[in-house]
Motif scaffolding. Sequence first.
Motif, PDB file in Angstrom:
ATOM      1  N   HIS A  23      10.553   9.110   4.971  1.00  0.00           N
ATOM      2  CA  HIS A  23      10.119   9.445   6.330  1.00  0.00           C
ATOM      3  C   HIS A  23       8.641   9.129   6.577  1.00  0.00           C
ATOM      4  N   TRP A  24       7.926   8.700   5.543  1.00  0.00           N
ATOM      5  CA  TRP A  24       6.519   8.364   5.725  1.00  0.00           C
ATOM      6  C   TRP A  24       6.417   7.150   6.645  1.00  0.00           C
ATOM      7  N   PRO A  25       5.480   7.142   7.592  1.00  0.00           N
ATOM      8  CA  PRO A  25       5.349   6.002   8.504  1.00  0.00           C
ATOM      9  C   PRO A  25       4.767   4.750   7.842  1.00  0.00           C
ATOM     10  N   VAL A  26       4.277   4.891   6.623  1.00  0.00           N
ATOM     11  CA  VAL A  26       3.690   3.776   5.890  1.00  0.00           C
ATOM     12  C   VAL A  26       4.002   3.951   4.403  1.00  0.00           C
ATOM     13  N   VAL A  33     -10.211  -2.212  -5.337  1.00  0.00           N
ATOM     14  CA  VAL A  33     -11.640  -1.911  -5.192  1.00  0.00           C
ATOM     15  C   VAL A  33     -11.884  -0.408  -5.050  1.00  0.00           C
ATOM     16  N   SER A  34     -11.074   0.270  -4.249  1.00  0.00           N
ATOM     17  CA  SER A  34     -11.265   1.706  -4.044  1.00  0.00           C
ATOM     18  C   SER A  34      -9.924   2.358  -3.717  1.00  0.00           C
ATOM     19  N   ARG A  35      -9.897   3.677  -3.801  1.00  0.00           N
ATOM     20  CA  ARG A  35      -8.643   4.356  -3.496  1.00  0.00           C
ATOM     21  C   ARG A  35      -8.244   4.064  -2.061  1.00  0.00           C
ATOM     22  N   TRP A  36      -6.942   4.058  -1.810  1.00  0.00           N
ATOM     23  CA  TRP A  36      -6.406   3.762  -0.483  1.00  0.00           C
ATOM     24  C   TRP A  36      -5.932   5.068   0.130  1.00  0.00           C
ATOM     25  N   TYR A  37      -6.087   5.216   1.456  1.00  0.00           N
ATOM     26  CA  TYR A  37      -5.608   6.422   2.124  1.00  0.00           C
ATOM     27  C   TYR A  37      -5.156   6.100   3.543  1.00  0.00           C
ATOM     28  N   GLU A  38      -4.190   6.887   4.011  1.00  0.00           N
ATOM     29  CA  GLU A  38      -3.642   6.708   5.354  1.00  0.00           C
ATOM     30  C   GLU A  38      -3.151   8.075   5.850  1.00  0.00           C
ATOM     31  N   ARG A  39      -3.465   8.399   7.079  1.00  0.00           N
ATOM     32  CA  ARG A  39      -2.975   9.662   7.632  1.00  0.00           C
ATOM     33  C   ARG A  39      -1.504   9.508   7.984  1.00  0.00           C
ATOM     34  N   LEU A  40      -0.684  10.451   7.496  1.00  0.00           N
ATOM     35  CA  LEU A  40       0.757  10.437   7.733  1.00  0.00           C
ATOM     36  C   LEU A  40       1.161  11.241   8.959  1.00  0.00           C
ATOM     37  N   HIS A  41       0.397  12.303   9.244  1.00  0.00           N
ATOM     38  CA  HIS A  41       0.832  13.237  10.279  1.00  0.00           C
ATOM     39  C   HIS A  41      -0.372  14.046  10.752  1.00  0.00           C
ATOM     40  N   TRP A  49      -2.389  13.536   4.696  1.00  0.00           N
ATOM     41  CA  TRP A  49      -2.856  12.220   4.253  1.00  0.00           C
ATOM     42  C   TRP A  49      -2.116  11.788   2.990  1.00  0.00           C
ATOM     43  N   LEU A  50      -1.882  10.492   2.888  1.00  0.00           N
ATOM     44  CA  LEU A  50      -1.316   9.861   1.695  1.00  0.00           C
ATOM     45  C   LEU A  50      -2.448   9.104   1.016  1.00  0.00           C
ATOM     46  N   LEU A  51      -2.651   9.329  -0.283  1.00  0.00           N
ATOM     47  CA  LEU A  51      -3.702   8.649  -1.035  1.00  0.00           C
ATOM     48  C   LEU A  51      -3.105   7.987  -2.267  1.00  0.00           C
ATOM     49  N   THR A  52      -3.663   6.834  -2.635  1.00  0.00           N
ATOM     50  CA  THR A  52      -3.253   6.183  -3.880  1.00  0.00           C
ATOM     51  C   THR A  52      -4.482   5.963  -4.749  1.00  0.00           C
ATOM     52  N   TRP A  53      -4.239   5.979  -6.050  1.00  0.00           N
ATOM     53  CA  TRP A  53      -5.317   5.942  -7.035  1.00  0.00           C
ATOM     54  C   TRP A  53      -4.921   5.019  -8.183  1.00  0.00           C
ATOM     55  N   LEU A  54      -5.640   3.951  -8.386  1.00  0.00           N
ATOM     56  CA  LEU A  54      -5.459   3.147  -9.587  1.00  0.00           C
ATOM     57  C   LEU A  54      -6.246   3.803 -10.715  1.00  0.00           C
ATOM     58  N   PRO A  55      -5.929   3.492 -11.978  1.00  0.00           N
ATOM     59  CA  PRO A  55      -6.685   4.089 -13.083  1.00  0.00           C
ATOM     60  C   PRO A  55      -8.194   3.888 -12.893  1.00  0.00           C
ATOM     61  N   GLY A  56      -8.933   4.987 -13.069  1.00  0.00           N
ATOM     62  CA  GLY A  56     -10.392   4.956 -12.948  1.00  0.00           C
ATOM     63  C   GLY A  56     -10.915   5.253 -11.552  1.00  0.00           C
ATOM     64  N   GLN A  57     -10.080   5.211 -10.533  1.00  0.00           N
ATOM     65  CA  GLN A  57     -10.561   5.482  -9.176  1.00  0.00           C
ATOM     66  C   GLN A  57     -10.756   6.985  -8.981  1.00  0.00           C
ATOM     67  N   SER A  58     -11.776   7.332  -8.166  1.00  0.00           N
ATOM     68  CA  SER A  58     -12.092   8.741  -7.961  1.00  0.00           C
ATOM     69  C   SER A  58     -12.828   8.944  -6.645  1.00  0.00           C
ATOM     70  N   THR A  59     -13.020  10.199  -6.307  1.00  0.00           N
ATOM     71  CA  THR A  59     -13.885  10.575  -5.193  1.00  0.00           C
ATOM     72  C   THR A  59     -15.227  10.998  -5.780  1.00  0.00           C
ATOM     73  N   ASP A  60     -16.218  11.158  -4.915  1.00  0.00           N
ATOM     74  CA  ASP A  60     -17.446  11.848  -5.294  1.00  0.00           C
ATOM     75  C   ASP A  60     -17.156  13.340  -5.230  1.00  0.00           C
ATOM     76  N   LEU A  61     -18.088  14.161  -5.724  1.00  0.00           N
ATOM     77  CA  LEU A  61     -18.001  15.587  -5.461  1.00  0.00           C
ATOM     78  C   LEU A  61     -18.128  15.777  -3.961  1.00  0.00           C
ATOM     79  N   HIS A  62     -17.226  16.533  -3.361  1.00  0.00           N
ATOM     80  CA  HIS A  62     -17.240  16.685  -1.906  1.00  0.00           C
ATOM     81  C   HIS A  62     -16.583  17.988  -1.482  1.00  0.00           C
ATOM     82  N   ASP A  63     -16.879  18.387  -0.237  1.00  0.00           N
ATOM     83  CA  ASP A  63     -16.156  19.484   0.385  1.00  0.00           C
ATOM     84  C   ASP A  63     -15.329  18.919   1.527  1.00  0.00           C
TER      85      ASP A  63
END
Length: 157
Positions: A23-26, A33-41, A49-63
């Motif tokens: 049922h995901w629209p994408v 190069v960087s993690r991928w993300y797309e809003r689902l709803h 949100w839907l996010l994908t992560w290849l080995p080694g990919q990460s976010t910064d520290l964040h709120d």
Amino acid sequence: MTAVDVRLDHLAIATRFAAGPEHWPVAPRFNPVSRWYERLHVADDHEVWLLTWLPGQSTDLHDHGGSAGAFHVFAGSLTEDTVTTTAGGSPHLTGRELGEGAGRRFSTRHIHRITNRSSRPAVSIHVYGPALTTMTRYRLGRDGLEVRTVEKAGVQW
């Protein structure tokens, strides 16, 4: 046993979306190069949100700019690092690995970093309520957290 109101339970919402990828629209995509993300709803009180992560990919520290939320690991595994300070000690990061099917709720004041430390790609579902408007990115210094940037939704992401 009391029923969980999924309208307010961000992890229940993430788990429900994870149970229905057809049922995901994408479809998930991976960016080398960087993690991928797309809003689902998006709804009045949350977004997904839907996010994908290849080995080694990460976010910064964040709120999450005052939004509470949750994330569910749909495939693979992710490590969440949070800031911990022991009595009389310096702040440091404490990691917790979450494997496929695991999830985590967080409050409006939660600060973390997520990393794919495995050798396999990972996919996760994230729910924020209310919808994200800002995210503050931090650096962990000797004296604690230092603000690096504040990003606005629709401008920086």
